[in-house]
Design a protein around this motif. Structure first.
Motif: not given
Length: 192
Positions: A78-101
């Protein structure tokens, strides 16, 4: 005594032949990850967006002559998810989205692979299995196409899901007017 030795020799040769046949059927394919990809397509404000997962592993044990004996599984980092923008990538890894941690991996494990009715032999299959995303596991099914390219086998498929089923987009992000509920997971796996 001679007939016993002959029987043992025949049995041993039969077991060796059976073992060779079984190993030919059960030989796992080696995915070429440089030529393979896993992407998702979703709509944000009704505009299609495609993103990819840069890291995943696949185990494929496929025999077109006996698809029901085939096995397949895919693990996605999941942490390898790439939307093409580092800020968007960081956002979607948060708890509300993928909760990658907490949920660093999504996975699919096939439970059934069957030849599709009416399709040319060895080209189309119906796959069922368990998809796990963000700690939630559901039963899913999708069509799979298989073709030969040189010495490789190419597996292509699309799996439509609903993101809210897996709690992807919690809180204010449950609103599907910004990001649609429908997501399509697409994969292109090349294996030798």
């Amino acid at each position: 005594m001679t007939s016993t030795l002959s029987l043992l020799r025949t049995t041993a040769l039969g077991l060796i032949a059976l073992g060779a046949t079984c190993s030919a059927i059960a030989t796992p394919l080696k995915p070429d990850l440089a030529k393979s990809n896993v992407t998702i397509v979703f709509k944000q404000m009704n505009v299609p967006v495609e993103a990819k997962f840069k890291q995943f592993t696949a185990q494929i044990d496929f025999d077109s002559a006996q698809p029901q004996a085939s096995k397949a599984s895919v693990d996605i980092a999941i942490p390898s998810f790439d939307l093409g923008d580092p800020e968007y990538n960081k956002e979607v890894l948060k708890k509300e989205w993928f909760n990658a941690q907490q949920f660093a991996k999504a996975s699919f494990v096939a439970s059934s692979i069957k030849a599709s009715a009416g399709a040319p032999a060895g080209s189309k299959y119906d796959v069922s299995g368990k998809l796990t995303i963000k700690g939630k596991t559901t039963d899913v099914s999708f069509p799979l196409s298989v073709k030969k390219e040189g010495g490789a086998q190419v597996f292509d498929g699309s799996l439509p899901i609903k993101r809210l089923t897996y709690n992807i987009g919690e809180g204010e992000w449950k609103d599907t007017s910004m990001v649609a509920d429908e997501i399509v997971i697409k994969f292109h796996l090349v294996a030798n």
